[in-house]
Design a protein around this motif. Structure first.
Motif, mmCIF file in Angstrom:
data_model
loop_
_atom_site.group_PDB
_atom_site.id
_atom_site.type_symbol
_atom_site.label_atom_id
_atom_site.label_comp_id
_atom_site.label_asym_id
_atom_site.label_seq_id
_atom_site.Cartn_x
_atom_site.Cartn_y
_atom_site.Cartn_z
ATOM 1 N N LYS A 114 0.823 -1.201 0.000
ATOM 2 C CA LYS A 114 0.000 0.000 0.000
ATOM 3 C C LYS A 114 0.863 1.259 0.000
ATOM 4 O O LYS A 114 0.602 2.205 -0.740
ATOM 5 C CB LYS A 114 -0.926 0.012 1.222
ATOM 6 C CG LYS A 114 -2.067 -0.946 1.138
ATOM 7 C CD LYS A 114 -2.917 -0.872 2.374
ATOM 8 C CE LYS A 114 -3.988 -1.943 2.377
ATOM 9 N NZ LYS A 114 -4.793 -1.910 3.615
ATOM 10 N N ALA A 115 1.897 1.270 0.835
ATOM 11 C CA ALA A 115 2.791 2.426 0.906
ATOM 12 C C ALA A 115 3.553 2.614 -0.401
ATOM 13 O O ALA A 115 3.717 3.738 -0.882
ATOM 14 C CB ALA A 115 3.759 2.267 2.067
ATOM 15 N N ALA A 116 4.008 1.524 -0.998
ATOM 16 C CA ALA A 116 4.762 1.611 -2.253
ATOM 17 C C ALA A 116 3.877 2.113 -3.387
ATOM 18 O O ALA A 116 4.312 2.935 -4.202
ATOM 19 C CB ALA A 116 5.363 0.257 -2.597
ATOM 20 N N ILE A 117 2.641 1.649 -3.454
ATOM 21 C CA ILE A 117 1.719 2.104 -4.497
ATOM 22 C C ILE A 117 1.430 3.587 -4.330
ATOM 23 O O ILE A 117 1.404 4.343 -5.307
ATOM 24 C CB ILE A 117 0.428 1.264 -4.492
ATOM 25 C CG1 ILE A 117 0.716 -0.135 -5.020
ATOM 26 C CG2 ILE A 117 -0.671 1.929 -5.317
ATOM 27 C CD1 ILE A 117 -0.428 -1.104 -4.875
ATOM 28 N N LYS A 118 1.244 4.009 -3.098
ATOM 29 C CA LYS A 118 0.996 5.428 -2.831
ATOM 30 C C LYS A 118 2.189 6.278 -3.280
ATOM 31 O O LYS A 118 2.008 7.327 -3.918
ATOM 32 C CB LYS A 118 0.728 5.615 -1.336
ATOM 33 C CG LYS A 118 0.379 7.008 -0.933
ATOM 34 C CD LYS A 118 0.100 7.081 0.559
ATOM 35 C CE LYS A 118 -0.133 8.494 0.997
ATOM 36 N NZ LYS A 118 -0.342 8.594 2.455
ATOM 37 N N CYS A 119 3.395 5.833 -2.997
ATOM 38 C CA CYS A 119 4.606 6.560 -3.392
ATOM 39 C C CYS A 119 4.784 6.558 -4.900
ATOM 40 O O CYS A 119 5.165 7.576 -5.487
ATOM 41 C CB CYS A 119 5.833 5.959 -2.712
ATOM 42 S SG CYS A 119 5.836 6.142 -0.935
ATOM 43 N N GLU A 120 4.520 5.417 -5.534
ATOM 44 C CA GLU A 120 4.622 5.322 -6.990
ATOM 45 C C GLU A 120 3.643 6.283 -7.666
ATOM 46 O O GLU A 120 4.000 6.978 -8.611
ATOM 47 C CB GLU A 120 4.341 3.890 -7.464
ATOM 48 C CG GLU A 120 5.416 2.901 -7.162
ATOM 49 C CD GLU A 120 6.574 2.954 -8.132
ATOM 50 O OE1 GLU A 120 6.413 3.488 -9.249
ATOM 51 O OE2 GLU A 120 7.638 2.463 -7.765
ATOM 52 N N GLU A 121 2.413 6.297 -7.192
ATOM 53 C CA GLU A 121 1.415 7.194 -7.773
ATOM 54 C C GLU A 121 1.831 8.655 -7.631
ATOM 55 O O GLU A 121 1.689 9.437 -8.573
ATOM 56 C CB GLU A 121 0.042 6.969 -7.114
ATOM 57 C CG GLU A 121 -0.609 5.672 -7.495
ATOM 58 C CD GLU A 121 -1.036 5.620 -8.953
ATOM 59 O OE1 GLU A 121 -1.301 6.682 -9.558
ATOM 60 O OE2 GLU A 121 -1.073 4.504 -9.491
ATOM 61 N N ALA A 122 2.359 9.019 -6.471
ATOM 62 C CA ALA A 122 2.806 10.399 -6.263
ATOM 63 C C ALA A 122 3.964 10.751 -7.200
ATOM 64 O O ALA A 122 3.997 11.852 -7.771
ATOM 65 C CB ALA A 122 3.224 10.605 -4.813
ATOM 66 N N LYS A 123 4.910 9.827 -7.377
ATOM 67 C CA LYS A 123 6.037 10.064 -8.275
ATOM 68 C C LYS A 123 5.579 10.217 -9.718
ATOM 69 O O LYS A 123 6.032 11.102 -10.436
ATOM 70 C CB LYS A 123 7.037 8.911 -8.190
ATOM 71 C CG LYS A 123 7.894 8.944 -6.984
ATOM 72 C CD LYS A 123 8.959 9.987 -7.177
ATOM 73 C CE LYS A 123 10.166 9.555 -6.390
ATOM 74 N NZ LYS A 123 11.314 10.374 -6.689
ATOM 75 N N TYR A 124 4.679 9.336 -10.160
ATOM 76 C CA TYR A 124 4.193 9.420 -11.526
ATOM 77 C C TYR A 124 3.392 10.704 -11.757
ATOM 78 O O TYR A 124 3.439 11.282 -12.840
ATOM 79 C CB TYR A 124 3.369 8.189 -11.896
ATOM 80 C CG TYR A 124 4.219 7.013 -12.308
ATOM 81 C CD1 TYR A 124 5.027 7.088 -13.425
ATOM 82 C CD2 TYR A 124 4.217 5.833 -11.583
ATOM 83 C CE1 TYR A 124 5.817 6.019 -13.816
ATOM 84 C CE2 TYR A 124 4.997 4.749 -11.967
ATOM 85 C CZ TYR A 124 5.795 4.853 -13.083
ATOM 86 O OH TYR A 124 6.580 3.794 -13.466
ATOM 87 N N GLU A 125 2.663 11.164 -10.748
ATOM 88 C CA GLU A 125 1.949 12.435 -10.873
ATOM 89 C C GLU A 125 2.928 13.591 -11.040
ATOM 90 O O GLU A 125 2.687 14.514 -11.817
ATOM 91 C CB GLU A 125 1.043 12.669 -9.659
ATOM 92 C CG GLU A 125 -0.169 11.777 -9.608
ATOM 93 C CD GLU A 125 -1.083 11.944 -10.807
ATOM 94 O OE1 GLU A 125 -1.283 13.091 -11.280
ATOM 95 O OE2 GLU A 125 -1.597 10.916 -11.282
#
Length: 155
Positions: A114-125
């Protein structure tokens, strides 16, 4: 039967002197083997061969995204502080000057995902905002692939 207790570290890697060109291949690629090698060298340098031998069975780089520079590292619960302190002392991965930033520390793979997906989404944004209209299909496919890879992680 005794269950093997793990800790999962979600880390962000900062490669110094690198410019992120959106839509192009980055000149410096990191891999799970290069990260693992850098961690093992740091542990051996700072804690000796005995310290390295204690964590060799449990240390594993589970996930690396060379675009967003986010990785997930698994280590035993008894040795995670040693690995964490050794990671903070890493100054290069291969020939690339780099530092690590801990984003999340968890005891189960679900919370880690969950934490990794949240970080990935923020980076891609951030990448989408920086690139503007030049974001192509390859970028969106890479974004989806990274989320699929994180969801496929098992312990």
């Amino acid at each position: 039967m005794v269950q093997f207790k793990n800790r999962y570290l979600v880390m962000e890697i900062f490669i110094h002197g690198e410019r992120d060109f959106i839509g192009r291949d980055t000149p410096r690629v990191i891999s799970s083997s290069s990260i693992s090698k850098a961690i093992k060298e740091s542990v051996q340098l700072n804690f000796g061969e005995c310290g390295l031998a204690l964590l060799l069975g449990s240390l594993q780089v589970k996930y690396v995204n060379s675009t967003t520079k986010i990785c997930i590292i698994r280590v035993s619960r008894s040795e995670y502080q040693k690995v964490w302190s050794a990671i903070t002392m890493i100054r290069s991965i291969g020939n690339n000057p780099a530092t690590f930033n801990l984003l999340d520390l968890s005891g189960c793979i679900r919370a880690c995902k969950k934490a990794a997906i949240k970080c990935e989404e923020a980076k891609y944004e951030q990448f989408v905002l920086a690139a503007g209209d030049s974001v192509g299909l390859n970028f969106t496919d890479a974004r989806k692939d990274s989320i699929v890879k994180i969801n496929a992680l098992d312990s």
